[in-house]
Design an enzyme around this catalytic site. Structure first.
Site, PDB file in Angstrom:
ATOM      1  CG  HIS A  66      27.525 -47.095  15.224  1.00 61.56           C
ATOM      2  ND1 HIS A  66      27.157 -47.421  16.504  1.00 61.56           N
ATOM      3  CD2 HIS A  66      27.588 -45.746  15.186  1.00 61.56           C
ATOM      4  CE1 HIS A  66      26.999 -46.315  17.214  1.00 61.56           C
ATOM      5  NE2 HIS A  66      27.261 -45.275  16.438  1.00 61.56           N
ATOM      6  CD  GLU A  67      29.056 -43.628  12.262  1.00 59.60           C
ATOM      7  OE1 GLU A  67      28.146 -42.771  12.156  1.00 59.60           O
ATOM      8  OE2 GLU A  67      29.736 -43.741  13.310  1.00 59.60           O
ATOM      9  CG  HIS A 121      24.145 -42.636  13.657  1.00 61.56           C
ATOM     10  ND1 HIS A 121      23.375 -42.246  14.717  1.00 61.56           N
ATOM     11  CD2 HIS A 121      25.328 -43.054  14.184  1.00 61.56           C
ATOM     12  CE1 HIS A 121      24.058 -42.432  15.860  1.00 61.56           C
ATOM     13  NE2 HIS A 121      25.245 -42.927  15.566  1.00 61.56           N
ATOM     14  CD  GLU A 137      25.360 -43.878  19.614  1.00 63.22           C
ATOM     15  OE1 GLU A 137      25.246 -42.963  18.772  1.00 63.22           O
ATOM     16  OE2 GLU A 137      26.337 -44.638  19.657  1.00 63.22           O
TER      17      GLU A 137
END
Ligand code: ZN
Length: 504
Positions: free
Chosen positions: A267-268, A271, A298
């Site tokens: 997830h990170e 980003h 997101e």
């Protein structure tokens, strides 16, 4: 460029450097700083924030913007120069509209409220938080009134996180999404179907060092660039960039649960790769070299975490490697069982633990309540009942305590009102962008199944990342897909994926 534009850039660059210093001190605070450093760090950060704010909201910024606007008048809308002036003008107007005493009051209220909220949550005592919450919403309404709006005060708040989007648009998108999603979740969680999926293999002892090594190998394969980034440990995972060549992500590890570190790191990294993918030309200009909105940001983290990282194709490539790292825990598991385990759907009470099928229901409930709270339509004493009634209607269960209900999130106590919607928009945009990506590059799914991720990553670079903040999320989405944000592609994705897993 001409003299006026260059003068504007020089002025804004000083402000950006002040902001970068704050960001780095903030990263350090969460990753390295000893607890005792909190007070002096807060003082340093507040000085830098004041210097940056004063310089940015000064009459000089307006004068330089006016001069530069006259100079670049003939340049196309998409040019880097015109985009810089346009976006910074919007930032300037937003930041100068709110009187400084209202800003100071919000800062005073929210720093008080976070302690009150943490206590209230720990003691399951909503009543002790309600007066503070009312004050924060009153002051936030004042802020919305100063910012101005055409339809609903919520527009002004949403605009701070999702530039250009109106509450009525979000409401329309959510209204179309709600019923099909409620129906899907009810069908999946029907007891005989729910029994098809067992995720106990994920809840075993997993050596933390090996978890880290494995997760790092995955995001390296995704294309997170460790020459221009790093990964560390923090209590609350986050991504932070200082430029496209220095992007930091953090992870939280659990010794007996595989998911938080593994999917959290994907997830990170999503980003982080967005920030690393901003073009050098845009990154060289101050204040626009970062992701354009929370929703689009997101969409990137969710795409890598869920659409890629929770797909069967991806695990056909990755499972043998996980099995080599953890032979005792998953050595004997087959692809199908593993795939089902990581996609288990549950009617859980806590948003941050929610799976991709139930997640947007948690968000809609908050968005609807927030709109009513900002409009003064909710009795704060009865907020827990309003929360629980909606929760029951959407997820079919009622939170047993307020700590597991209305008190769970930090956002309201921190004054982050108008923020929640962007999480759901991110899920929808992820599906919408991915759908276009595989139209443009049909080999993406099979490439993923072969551990080749640059087909997707370079598509994201070219279509989304490179532009930084030049376009709003709506402009970007229309440029890429030819239409505004839609919920239907996310719904189709969920129905197909979970229909197969749960035999619907
Ligand atoms: Zn995120």
């Amino acid at each position: 460029m001409g003299k006026s534009f260059d003068a504007l850039v020089a002025h804004l660059r000083d402000i950006e450097h002040l902001n970068t210093a704050q960001a780095l001190l903030g990263w350090d605070q969460q990753v390295l700083m000893p607890a005792g450093g909190a007070e002096s760090r807060a003082a340093t950060l507040s000085t830098l924030a004041r210097m940056s704010h004063e310089k940015f909201t000064s009459a000089e910024t307006e004068r330089l913007l006016d001069d530069a606007t006259a100079e670049i008048n003939d340049l196309p809308y998409e040019s880097h120069e015109a985009s810089l002036v346009r976006v910074v003008r919007q930032d300037y107007e937003q930041q100068t509209k709110i009187p400084s005493e209202v800003v100071a009051e919000q800062s005073r209220l929210t720093s008080l409220a976070q302690g009150v909220w943490a206590n209230a949550r720990a003691k399951n005592d909503y009543a002790s938080f309600a007066p503070m919450l009312r004050q924060i919403f009153d002051n936030t309404r004042r802020i919305a009134d100063y910012l101005g709006y055409s339809e609903h005060p919520y527009d002004a708040l949403l605009n701070m996180f999702e530039r250009g989007m109106r509450a009525s648009q979000v409401k329309q998108i959510f209204d179309a999404h709600r019923q099909p999603l409620v129906k899907l979740v009810a069908a999946i969680t029907e007891p005989t179907r729910a029994a098809r999926v067992d995720d106990s293999l994920l809840h075993q002892p997993y050596d933390v060092d090996k978890q880290r090594e494995f997760a790092l190998s995955i995001i390296r394969a995704f294309g997170f660039d460790f020459n221009r980034g790093r990964q560390d440990v923090s209590v609350h995972p986050f991504a932070q960039s200082f430029s496209n060549s220095d992007v930091r992500i953090t992870t939280r590890f659990y010794p007996d649960f595989l998911n938080p570190a593994l999917f959290g790191m994907m997830h990170e990294a999503g980003h982080g790769m967005y920030e690393q993918g901003v073009s050098d030309e845009v990154d060289a200009l101050p204040l626009i070299g970062e992701g354009t909105s929370l929703g689009v940001h997101e969409s990137q983290s969710r795409m890598w975490e869920n659409i890629v990282g929770r797909s069967k194709g991806f695990w056909s490539w990755a499972l043998p490697q996980l099995q080599a790292a953890f032979p005792q825990q998953v050595g004997k598991v087959d692809l199908d069982s593993f795939y089902k385990a990581i996609n288990k759907v549950q009617r859980s009470f806590i948003r941050v633990e929610a799976d991709e099928a139930t997640y947007n229901l948690h968000i809609m409930l908050r968005f609807e309540l927030e709109m009513d709270m900002v409009a003064g339509k909710i009795d704060f004493d009865k907020l827990p009942q309003a929360w629980n009634e909606r929760f029951e209607a959407y997820l079919g269960v009622t939170p047993p305590t307020n700590a597991l209900g209305v008190l769970q999130d930090i956002h309201w106590s921190a004054g982050l009102i108008g923020y929640f919607a962007t999480y759901a928009l991110g899920n929808m945009l992820a599906a919408q962008y991915y759908r276009k990506a595989i139209v443009d590059r049909p080999s993406i799914p099979s490439d993923i199944a072969n551990g080749k991720f640059d087909t997707l990553r370079t598509w994201l670079n070219e279509n989304i990342h490179q532009h930084g903040r030049k376009f709003t999320s709506d402009e970007l989405t229309r440029r890429i897909t030819g239409e505004g944000i839609q919920s239907k592609y996310y719904m189709q994705y969920l129905e197909q994926k979970y229909g197969e897993i749960y035999g619907l």
